[in-house]
Scaffold this active site. Structure first.
Site, PDB file in Angstrom:
ATOM      1  N   ASP A  32     -23.297  22.828 -46.999  1.00  0.00           N
ATOM      2  CA  ASP A  32     -22.444  23.962 -47.037  1.00  0.00           C
ATOM      3  C   ASP A  32     -22.591  24.557 -48.562  1.00  0.00           C
ATOM      4  OD1 ASP A  32     -21.565  23.191 -44.479  1.00  0.00           O
ATOM      5  OD2 ASP A  32     -19.676  22.383 -45.239  1.00  0.00           O
ATOM      6  N   ASP A  36     -23.236  28.613 -49.093  1.00  0.00           N
ATOM      7  CA  ASP A  36     -22.461  29.202 -49.847  1.00  0.00           C
ATOM      8  C   ASP A  36     -23.096  30.290 -50.962  1.00  0.00           C
ATOM      9  OD1 ASP A  36     -20.468  28.655 -48.103  1.00  0.00           O
ATOM     10  OD2 ASP A  36     -19.477  27.085 -49.505  1.00  0.00           O
ATOM     11  N   SER A  81     -14.058  36.625 -10.468  1.00  0.00           N
ATOM     12  CA  SER A  81     -14.121  34.955 -10.654  1.00  0.00           C
ATOM     13  C   SER A  81     -14.969  34.529  -9.756  1.00  0.00           C
ATOM     14  CB  SER A  81     -12.674  34.603 -10.176  1.00  0.00           C
ATOM     15  OG  SER A  81     -11.625  35.425 -10.864  1.00  0.00           O
ATOM     16  N   LEU A  82     -15.227  33.098  -9.713  1.00  0.00           N
ATOM     17  CA  LEU A  82     -16.199  32.265  -8.953  1.00  0.00           C
ATOM     18  C   LEU A  82     -15.247  31.609  -7.913  1.00  0.00           C
ATOM     19  CD1 LEU A  82     -18.465  30.735 -10.996  1.00  0.00           C
ATOM     20  CD2 LEU A  82     -18.839  32.726  -9.698  1.00  0.00           C
ATOM     21  N   GLU A 113     -25.132  24.506 -14.065  1.00  0.00           N
ATOM     22  CA  GLU A 113     -24.796  24.513 -15.286  1.00  0.00           C
ATOM     23  C   GLU A 113     -23.529  24.032 -15.520  1.00  0.00           C
ATOM     24  OE1 GLU A 113     -24.927  28.397 -16.830  1.00  0.00           O
ATOM     25  OE2 GLU A 113     -26.492  29.441 -15.174  1.00  0.00           O
ATOM     26  N   LYS A 115     -19.658  24.076 -16.475  1.00  0.00           N
ATOM     27  CA  LYS A 115     -18.459  25.209 -16.266  1.00  0.00           C
ATOM     28  C   LYS A 115     -17.786  24.969 -17.575  1.00  0.00           C
ATOM     29  CE  LYS A 115     -14.566  26.748 -13.568  1.00  0.00           C
ATOM     30  NZ  LYS A 115     -13.636  26.513 -14.784  1.00  0.00           N
ATOM     31  N   ASP A 117     -15.122  25.733 -20.144  1.00  0.00           N
ATOM     32  CA  ASP A 117     -13.519  25.918 -20.145  1.00  0.00           C
ATOM     33  C   ASP A 117     -13.093  26.566 -21.786  1.00  0.00           C
ATOM     34  OD1 ASP A 117     -11.064  25.685 -19.158  1.00  0.00           O
ATOM     35  OD2 ASP A 117     -10.630  23.651 -19.976  1.00  0.00           O
ATOM     36  N   ARG A 136     -12.139  39.437 -20.343  1.00  0.00           N
ATOM     37  CA  ARG A 136     -11.980  39.792 -19.064  1.00  0.00           C
ATOM     38  C   ARG A 136     -11.116  40.404 -18.556  1.00  0.00           C
ATOM     39  NH1 ARG A 136     -10.148  37.742 -14.331  1.00  0.00           N
ATOM     40  NH2 ARG A 136     -11.579  37.663 -12.596  1.00  0.00           N
ATOM     41  N   GLU A 170     -18.385  32.597 -22.947  1.00  0.00           N
ATOM     42  CA  GLU A 170     -16.836  31.967 -23.121  1.00  0.00           C
ATOM     43  C   GLU A 170     -16.842  31.784 -24.678  1.00  0.00           C
ATOM     44  OE1 GLU A 170     -14.440  30.381 -20.595  1.00  0.00           O
ATOM     45  OE2 GLU A 170     -15.723  31.812 -19.323  1.00  0.00           O
ATOM     46  N   TYR A 222     -23.786  33.086 -20.865  1.00  0.00           N
ATOM     47  CA  TYR A 222     -24.412  32.333 -19.507  1.00  0.00           C
ATOM     48  C   TYR A 222     -24.551  33.771 -18.481  1.00  0.00           C
ATOM     49  CZ  TYR A 222     -19.757  33.475 -18.113  1.00  0.00           C
ATOM     50  OH  TYR A 222     -18.201  34.104 -17.965  1.00  0.00           O
ATOM     51  N   LYS A 284     -25.493  28.435  -9.114  1.00  0.00           N
ATOM     52  CA  LYS A 284     -25.919  29.694  -8.745  1.00  0.00           C
ATOM     53  C   LYS A 284     -27.133  29.668  -7.920  1.00  0.00           C
ATOM     54  CE  LYS A 284     -23.640  31.442 -13.205  1.00  0.00           C
ATOM     55  NZ  LYS A 284     -24.046  31.919 -14.528  1.00  0.00           N
ATOM     56  N   LYS A 308     -15.354  21.636  -9.300  1.00  0.00           N
ATOM     57  CA  LYS A 308     -14.469  21.209 -10.318  1.00  0.00           C
ATOM     58  C   LYS A 308     -14.580  19.544 -10.294  1.00  0.00           C
ATOM     59  CE  LYS A 308     -11.963  23.279 -12.430  1.00  0.00           C
ATOM     60  NZ  LYS A 308     -10.434  24.036 -12.049  1.00  0.00           N
ATOM     61  N   CYS A 402      21.270   4.524 -25.598  1.00  0.00           N
ATOM     62  CA  CYS A 402      20.531   5.413 -26.030  1.00  0.00           C
ATOM     63  C   CYS A 402      19.909   5.001 -27.617  1.00  0.00           C
ATOM     64  CB  CYS A 402      21.264   6.565 -26.337  1.00  0.00           C
ATOM     65  SG  CYS A 402      20.508   8.183 -27.161  1.00  0.00           S
ATOM     66  N   CYS A 405      21.416   7.373 -30.333  1.00  0.00           N
ATOM     67  CA  CYS A 405      23.046   7.481 -30.916  1.00  0.00           C
ATOM     68  C   CYS A 405      23.797   6.181 -30.382  1.00  0.00           C
ATOM     69  CB  CYS A 405      23.645   8.714 -30.199  1.00  0.00           C
ATOM     70  SG  CYS A 405      23.839   8.696 -28.287  1.00  0.00           S
ATOM     71  N   CYS A 421      21.379   9.937 -21.402  1.00  0.00           N
ATOM     72  CA  CYS A 421      22.187   9.687 -22.526  1.00  0.00           C
ATOM     73  C   CYS A 421      23.368  10.823 -22.246  1.00  0.00           C
ATOM     74  CB  CYS A 421      21.699   9.788 -23.810  1.00  0.00           C
ATOM     75  SG  CYS A 421      23.085   9.757 -25.116  1.00  0.00           S
ATOM     76  N   CYS A 426      24.386  13.742 -29.274  1.00  0.00           N
ATOM     77  CA  CYS A 426      22.991  12.786 -29.575  1.00  0.00           C
ATOM     78  C   CYS A 426      22.195  13.568 -30.522  1.00  0.00           C
ATOM     79  CB  CYS A 426      22.411  12.436 -28.404  1.00  0.00           C
ATOM     80  SG  CYS A 426      20.839  11.396 -28.607  1.00  0.00           S
TER      81      CYS A 426
END
Length: 666
Positions: A32, A36, A81-82, A113, A115, A117, A136, A170, A222, A284, A308, A402, A405, A421, A426
């Site tokens: 890093d 930088d 959508s699919l 592929e 999916k 999320d 979208r 995505e 994709y 697909k 899914k 509880c 209290c 309770c 409380c």
């Protein structure tokens, strides 16, 4: 020795190459600090030679001022959508439809592929330069988020191909990055993100690109919508995008139908090792020519489907059971387990819901238990691996008093499987009520972190939600880790909530059976908080019974709330402290394309739900909190719960996608 222009070109190329290795390949080759140093050299060179600065320079990723408005853009091709599938039988039916839609001798091959999320976006390049990015949206129009997407280091600001290119993908947050982000939010007293998808979707739509740049966002593309059509298949397109440094998941497999299910199972088995979250596989037809022959339905492409996966679950050890106390006094057993990775986050606590669930599962402290995420968000215990018992496991009993209290609890009954309770003072209940009262859909009070609320209640500065409005800067500044500036922000945020509308206050009060939609209906009928506080039970019942969509159970709940002496005192106290919130703006039209129609809106949508409600009311529609016998339409976004879909089926209510709703509104 190179000229400034030559050195500038070298630095830009080198920095973008390192960005690609770090953010796309996850394979950095420099530290890093070294990266930088390159960036500092580039900034210094551009400061000395401003004529070298271009829009595609790595120094120009983050823009200046925040957006003041949301601009809509139209997609060149609708973002559909699919169709979803949940079983191997669903996939078999999909294969039959594909075979039936193609000439007899054509054997399709499929791209399998993961999916992704995350939050769907579209990015357009013109003359090799990033030109526009959008969400979208409703599938036809999205929000312009160009400045936000420019801040995402994995997205190239320029590509070698000079013709117009439109790609879709995505926005994601890696699992490790989400954990770090949530740890930072916890230190700041902010609520943790439930999952990477929510964090990514909320981040990419922020108005200030400088804030977006602070979020660890990544992108995976994709689909190529516009661009070079020398490709004949989806798999060739993915290879072309990777060649042009457009980040892809690089996990596609091209197989014959006979091998698809085995390939899907391989993806399922491997998903825990992915750096990103995936909840399924996308299938697909690989050939673009065959895709064209198969075509589309009104909602989905016929050549693709999303499968899914079953909810991810993990086996861990239950170390102890703690009791959480909600704003209504409900005692909820919470399992403390050995930390385990599940659906992108580290889980160390999971709900057991109630005593009945503990008995049904036969859970004992010390058991090896299975944890899943309900709706991919809430961890819950779903089973016990009894074969691993040693005999040292101990049964659990709900407490008789509880834990907060000490009040004797009211055990669960056949009518209600909840232990409560009964003490409204409380401390645990008060804390939960304040958190609920301050939520975005209610009074939207910022800066009320967990540590602050704990101290306010423990020091008895706040005994109910009304006491928030009596707090002074000195009160808040006296608490641990609260400076004067922070205290001023807290008090200012509380005071600002007085301008929220009556419906949000009613929602924040947590009246049983009353959600956001019903709260608005009550507010429109009652007009002021004074009317609720002073209305006698008979008159109140008559007024509420006139409201369409507010049934007898809801009416009984509101009348009981208003007649309760403790709640009467709370309402009077709010009024005395100046919380005389205005009536919500009347949005229901007396005419419009949806006049006489009623809607229930559920699931994850591209817009805030209250904005969708506003559009529906402006078109003449009425809104229901749940699906009733007289509900005309259920608008079902992503992750819609099974209960509402079952209600829609029971009552014959038509189910709409968000895109179909937009068509109705137009």
């Amino acid at each position: 020795m190179s000229t400034p222009a030559e050195r500038h070109a070298e630095l830009v190329q080198e920095i973008e190459a390192h960005n690609y290795r770090y953010y796309v390949l996850d394979d950095p080759v420099i530290s890093d600090a070294q990266f930088d140093a390159l960036l500092r050299e580039l900034r210094a060179l551009e400061a000395k030679h401003p004529e070298l600065v271009t829009a595609t320079s790595p120094t120009q990723r983050v823009g200046g001022a925040a957006r003041t408005e949301v601009r809509k853009v139209k997609h060149a091709v609708p973002m559909l959508s699919l169709d979803n599938s949940y079983s191997k039988d669903d996939l078999a039916a999909f294969f039959r439809r594909v075979r039936d839609g193609l000439p007899a001798k054509q054997k399709p091959r499929f791209v399998v592929e993961p999916k992704l999320d995350g939050a769907s976006i579209e990015v357009v390049y013109q003359k090799g330069v990033l030109f526009q990015a959008s969400t979208r949206g409703d599938g036809v129009h999205g929000e312009d988020i160009t400045d936000n997407v420019r801040t995402i280091h994995g997205v190239p600001l320029s590509i070698a191909h000079k013709e117009r290119v439109t790609v879709r993908g995505e926005v994601l947050i890696w699992r490790k990055d989400l954990e770090k982000l949530n740890a930072e939010r916890a230190e700041q007293g902010l609520e943790a993100f439930a999952n990477a998808r929510n964090a990514a979707a909320g981040s990419v739509r922020m108005l200030d690109p400088r804030e977006v740049a602070r979020r660890p966002l990544r992108v995976m593309f994709y689909q190529l919508v516009e661009g070079p059509r020398m490709h004949e298949t989806q798999s060739e397109t993915l290879a072309w995008m990777a060649k042009h440094k457009l980040p892809t998941h690089r996990r596609e497999r091209v197989v014959d139908e006979a091998k698809v299910i085995a390939t899907v199972d391989e993806l399922d088995a491997a998903r825990a090792d992915y750096p990103f979250e995936t909840d399924g596989a996308v299938l697909k037809v690989d050939s673009y020519r065959q895709q064209e022959l198969l075509g589309f339905t009104s909602k989905f492409p016929k050549w693709a489907i999303a499968y899914k996966f079953a909810p991810e679950r993990a086996l861990t050890v239950l170390r102890r059971i703690e009791i959480g106390i909600g704003r209504t006094g409900a005692l909820t057993p919470v399992a403390v387990v050995d930390p385990v990775q599940l659906a992108g986050t580290t889980v160390s606590r999971a709900t057991l819901f109630n005593a009945d669930q503990i008995e049904r599962l036969g859970v004992r402290v010390g058991d090896h238990v299975y944890v899943e995420k309900a709706g991919e968000i809430i961890p819950q215990i779903t089973g016990v691996e009894t074969s691993k018992r040693t005999g040292k496991e101990k049964p659990f009993q709900m407490p008789e008093r509880c834990p907060s209290c000490g009040t004797k609890v009211v055990p669960s009954t056949e009518e209600e499987a909840v232990t409560r309770c009964p003490n409204r003072a409380c401390p645990a209940q008060v804390k939960a009520q304040i958190f609920y009262f301050a939520r975005r859909f209610a009074m939207d009070i910022g800066h009320l972190g967990e540590s602050l609320v704990e101290q306010l209640v423990e020091r008895k500065l706040v005994r109910d939600v009304a006491d928030l409005y009596a707090l002074t800067v000195d009160d808040v500044a006296s608490l641990e880790r609260m400076g004067s500036k922070s205290a001023e922000n807290v008090v200012r945020s509380i005071a600002a909530s007085k301008s929220r509308t009556l419906d949000r206050l009613l929602c924040g009060l947590g009246i049983p059976q009353i959600g956001q939609v019903a709260a608005r209906q009550l507010a429109e009928e009652l007009g002021t908080l004074e009317n609720l506080a002073r209305c006698d039970p008979k008159t109140l019942r008559e007024r509420l019974s006139r409201i369409g969509g507010v049934g007898p159970v809801m009416v009984d709940s509101v009348v009981a709330f208003a007649a309760d002496p403790a709640q009467k005192r709370l309402l009077r106290k709010l009024l005395e402290l100046g919380v005389s919130v205005p009536q919500p703006r009347q949005e229901s039209a007396t005419e419009g394309p949806l006049l006489g129609k009623s809607f229930c809106v559920t699931g994850v949508l591209s817009k805030k739900r209250e904005d969708v409600h506003g559009e529906l009311r402006a078109a003449g529609a009425t809104i229901h909190d749940s699906v009733h016998r007289d509900t005309s339409y259920l608008v079902a976004g992503e992750k819609t719960g099974k209960t509402k879909l079952d209600q829609a089926k029971k009552y014959g209510t038509k189910v709409l996608t968000e895109a179909q709703l937009e068509a109705l509104l137009r």
